[in-house]
Motif scaffolding. Sequence first.
Motif, PDB file in Angstrom:
ATOM      1  N   PHE A   1       0.875  -1.169   0.000  1.00  0.00           N
ATOM      2  CA  PHE A   1       0.000   0.000   0.000  1.00  0.00           C
ATOM      3  C   PHE A   1       0.913   1.220   0.000  1.00  0.00           C
ATOM      4  O   PHE A   1       1.404   1.649   1.039  1.00  0.00           O
ATOM      5  N   ALA A   2       1.147   1.757  -1.200  1.00  0.00           N
ATOM      6  CA  ALA A   2       2.247   2.693  -1.414  1.00  0.00           C
ATOM      7  C   ALA A   2       2.169   3.937  -0.525  1.00  0.00           C
ATOM      8  O   ALA A   2       3.159   4.345   0.067  1.00  0.00           O
ATOM      9  N   PHE A   3       0.978   4.522  -0.440  1.00  0.00           N
ATOM     10  CA  PHE A   3       0.851   5.759   0.318  1.00  0.00           C
ATOM     11  C   PHE A   3       0.346   5.513   1.737  1.00  0.00           C
ATOM     12  O   PHE A   3      -0.464   6.272   2.266  1.00  0.00           O
TER      13      PHE A   3
ATOM     14  N   ARG B   1       6.190   3.202  -0.202  1.00  0.00           N
ATOM     15  CA  ARG B   1       6.743   3.391  -1.546  1.00  0.00           C
ATOM     16  C   ARG B   1       8.168   3.939  -1.532  1.00  0.00           C
ATOM     17  O   ARG B   1       8.868   3.856  -2.522  1.00  0.00           O
TER      18      ARG B   1
END
Lengths: 255, 360
Positions: free
Chosen positions: A92-94, A152
């Motif tokens: 979940f990058a952000f 990320r």
Amino acid sequence: MSAPLLAIEGLTKRFGGLTAVKELTMHVEAGSISSLIGPNGAGKSTVFNVITGIYVPTAGDIKLGGASIVGRKPHQVAAAGIMRTFQNIRLFAFMTVLENVMVGEQTRMHATPLDSALRTPRAQREERAVSERALELLDFVGLSAQSEQWARNLPYGMQRRLEIARALAPNPRVLLLDEPAAGANPVEKRELMALVRAIRDRGVTVVLIEHDMKLVMGISDRVTVLDYGEKISEGDPQSVRRDPRVIEAYLGKGA
Amino acid sequence: MDARVRLPLGLGEVAVWQALGLLAIVALFALYPVIDRNIGHVSAVADAGYFLLLVFGLNIVVGFAGLLDLGYAAFFAIGAYTYAMVASTQFNLHLNFWPMLIGSACVAALFGVILGFPTLRLRGDYLAIVTLGFGEIVPQVFLNLDKYTGGPNGISNVDQPVFFGHAFGFNPVPYYYLYLVVALISLVLLNNLRRSRLGRAWMAIREDELAATHMGVNPVTTKLLAFAMGASFAGLAGCIYAAKLTLISPDEFNFSVSVTILSAIVLGGMGSLLGAFIGGLLLALLNFMVLPQVTNWTHALGTALHNEAIQNADLHYIIYGLILVLVMLFRPEGLISNASRRAELHHGQPATSAAAAGVE
Ligand SMILES: Nc1ncnc2c1ncn2[C@@H]1O[C@H](COP(=O)(O)OP(=O)(O)OP(=O)(O)O)[C@@H](O)[C@H]1O
Ligand SMILES: [Mg+2]
């Protein structure tokens, strides 16, 4: 021999005219490390995708602890105790590193939306317990110092380990690792294999996909070899390594 | 500089200057109707209240859960009509405002689920188009059900709230305080939700739905909760809006309302609660206070110059559009946002994992 924890029985998965997996039977003993190896396109990832409910099998059955899990949705498979990582990392990058792991604990949490909105003592207690456990897991994979960073922003190798920590969060019965060492240098590969062993020692049964045969030989209790969707060999690492069919399938691929 | 304080109500830990700033802002809002005795101004700032509630609600759906909803004004309409139908001469029902505040929120939430359900499998552009359709259909339904809704004339003589014997009447001040209290409570609740099991599930769905489901997030309930909770804020807003204005008609809930709410979220910074608050407040004040004033000036200028074109020019939307374009050009991440998103939008580095499409 005791009944296997995870039993794949006669599993077939067809995509239109392509048979990605053909009548695969594979038994995974509780507490073991099993490896699923094979050349590119052999159908390894498809096996995981069918186990976790992305695809419905064309034929065959999958049992966890004796009960069939075929037809369950991915979140139900997770709740049943099977967690996984992805061949091409899907974090979940952000969200922060810590939050990523805390998402993994969804199935163990009980806070209702109302509890959460009102921050009831119950919800606060659970939230604290879950974040402590997530921190402990980050420590286990060596990411304590990064807990507040965005996922990320981690370098590639750390993202791999974060994905493993996230999958370990609910204390799964089975952990499916899809090429965790892909793209890693030899030192990182050795570290990852040590991590896989440590995970098994925590009582989690591991199924490992890898297409570098040498890598898995040292740590696997049992190896299953796929080629064009079919099982061509199975057994302990030594006998699989000597199997002529395996040598043929891997010929020119450095086995 | 480094001294930090822990705020109550789960608002977290902030630097001292931030805490003092927050206190000053809350105090300013609390005292505003006392400071500014211009009733027109207070009314305009009060109207910023319903807009803010709409922004908060849509921020759950779009900002937290990443579900692009272009028809959100439908729920505003549903909230407004719910109250107007049961508290007016329409059916001579005159139900009490306060329970109906919750009632309108619940009805809107219910419709959030009903309209959300068919969209569960849709993503991105497709979801946007379908919600756009719903946004157009709902006001049309209110327009055509004239037996119940008054058709194009809408519903007038909507009951005004009475608080322990004090009638709100047409004085904007009590509405102002009602909005303020509801908005502050909403902020606290939303801030709690954001950092909870459900908040993380929403964000996980936004970041990578497939990975989220494999981590045990039930996509159906998680999305429906976003639609329902998002819509409930529109229900609240609609109820107070109808009571303050005392008359509503279907043309107030058109597409431009949905888009304005969405632009406030984008302006503030997608997914950030503080961003939603600031973006919502700025756009509301711009729309309700500053731009109408600009129109007055151009009108006066046109009159002085005996130039009819300038006199009748409506610069409102031109300036509004210009501001949005400028913000997006120079600060595409929104006014409030985290550093990494800023880096991505300014330097074009793609996100590493969220961009990955296949399931391999
Ligand atoms: N969703 C799909 N639709 C159609 N074909 C698919 C799909 N998923 C996989 N395949 C095909 O099934 C075969 C097996 O793919 P799979 O990804 O399981 O291989 P793999 O053993 O994991 O390979 P690699 O080592 O490259 O990861 C391939 O030919 C692939 O193109
Ligand atoms: Mg693969």
